[in-house]
Design an enzyme around this catalytic site. Structure first.
Site: not given
Length: 413
Positions: A81, A83, A143, A178-179, A201, A383
């Protein structure tokens, strides 16, 4: 460096702000994600991928590495992903630390923040390795831009560096959002057209995941009756107090901060309101289907009991499923787990097969009919500002993908 362009690709990608927006009503959620997908499409074409196309319907950019073998082998899909999570991603300034000693405190730029092995003991696993970390003001974006860079490096290897490496058809897909939990909602399995896929991921070296949470979201509306507090006795119904009472009726120890492993939870995400009306937002998570359903039922039962005691319908829950444990699908044919496990073992990587305390795009895609477990991409402390990734782990992720492809050549379709 084993793959010369892997790190430069990664550094280029993380500098682009692709933070997704949970309040958006569009797909992708931001224009930056649209632009980055088109940029990735151009990069894919430059590497030699075929049939590169952007799907307006879901924000995915898709491309094909054509087969170079006459063997009838299964088609593999690789997904990541574009994002990044809900943390500052503007002005990402990655820092490179070579030959980390496994014990020193790492200063994050000019900020007061550090990566200290006392706080992050996982740092001790990276002695002698090259780490990429933040400057303390943003997340890193490993990520899942680690996964993006690894898949692109794999494509470059197969198409340009070692085109004689035997492989069947491989499809590559990069998607948005995805997030914020909606990236795979509109995924087009028919367009992707593979026999099985992996999301790249995951986190540290060796992660191989096919069991996720089942997930639901709950919004509880509380209707109060506000009167002057000086004359409120036997009249006022404080909506905020109802919200507090509701929350306290949930199991005290079924919270994220008090659970681990296969234990599920209720998580209060947001609570706001006034004495007249209030609103609480929760997520519900569990690995086991029965317990997952019991948790949803409990949230309704608490509301029903409170309403009965109040004599009025003042507590109104709305509970919606989000995704399900993809093990229900993948356990029907464990060959794609076995091949990934064997690939890691062949490379002297110890597979770490544990339930994900979360979900992936693969959770939803698996239930669309395409089994899609998750492979490690390398990121740690994701994150936030303490995120870092090992270049050597990223290289081993590419190695693992290559070995999966090699082993797949031995399996007749």
């Amino acid at each position: 460096m084993k793959y010369e362009k892997l790190l430069p690709r990664f550094l280029e990608y993380v500098k682009v702000n692709t933070r997704s927006d949970e309040n958006s009503t569009t797909t992708p959620s931001t224009q930056a994600l649209v632009e980055f997908a088109h940029k990735m499409g151009e990069d894919m074409k430059a590497l030699g991928l075929k049939d590169v196309h952007y799907l307006e319907s879901n924000g995915y950019v898709i491309g094909t590495i054509p087969a170079n073998t006459d063997k009838k082998v299964r088609k593999i899909g690789l997904l990541a992903h574009l994002d990044t999570a809900d943390f500052n991603a503007e002005g990402v300034n990655p820092q490179i630390l070579e030959n980390y000693d496994g014990e020193s405190v790492i200063q994050l730029g000019d900020t007061e923040f550090t990566l200290d092995p006392k706080d992050f003991p996982n740092l001790k696993n990276y002695k002698g390795q090259t780490l990429v970390h933040t400057d303390g003001t943003t997340l890193l974006g490993s990520d899942d831009k680690s996964g993006v860079a690894e898949i692109m490096t794999l494509a470059d290897y197969l198409l340009n560096i070692n085109p004689d490496f035997e492989h069947g058809e491989i499809r590559v897909g990069f998607g948005p959002d995805e997030e914020i939990g909606v990236g795979a909602d509109k995924f087009d399995v028919a367009d992707f057209d593979v026999d099985f896929a992996y999301t790249v991921d995951g986190g540290p070296l060796g992660e191989l995941q096919y069991e996720t949470f089942s997930a639901a979201g709950a919004v509880i509306e509380f209707q109060g009756k506000n009167v002057h507090p000086g004359t409120a006795k036997n009249m006022m119904v404080n909506a905020l107090q109802l919200a507090i009472d509701y929350h306290n009726a949930l199991p005290e120890f079924d919270r994220p901060e008090k659970t681990e492993g296969r234990e599920g939870f209720f998580h209060l995400l947001k609570l706001d309101g006034t004495p007249e009306e209030a609103r609480a937002q929760y997520i519900i998570r569990d690995h086991e289907e029965g317990k997952f359903n019991e948790r949803k039922a409990l949230m309704q039962e608490i509301a029903d009991k409170m309403n009965a005691e109040l004599g009025q319908n003042r507590v109104k829950p709305v509970i919606k499923d989000q995704y399900y444990n993809m093990a229900q699908i993948i356990e029907k044919d464990m060959s794609i787990i076995d091949i990934a496990k064997k690939a890691m073992e062949n490379l002297d990587i110890a597979p770490i097969i544990e339930p994900i305390r979360g979900g992936t795009d693969g959770s939803k895609i698996s239930f669309m009919g395409l089994p899609t477990p998750n492979l490690f991409a390398g990121g740690e402390n994701m994150h936030g500002r303490f995120e870092f990734v090992s270049v050597q782990t990223m290289e081993k992720a590419v190695d693992t993908l290559l070995e999966i492809i090699r082993l797949n050549n031995e399996v007749a379709k």
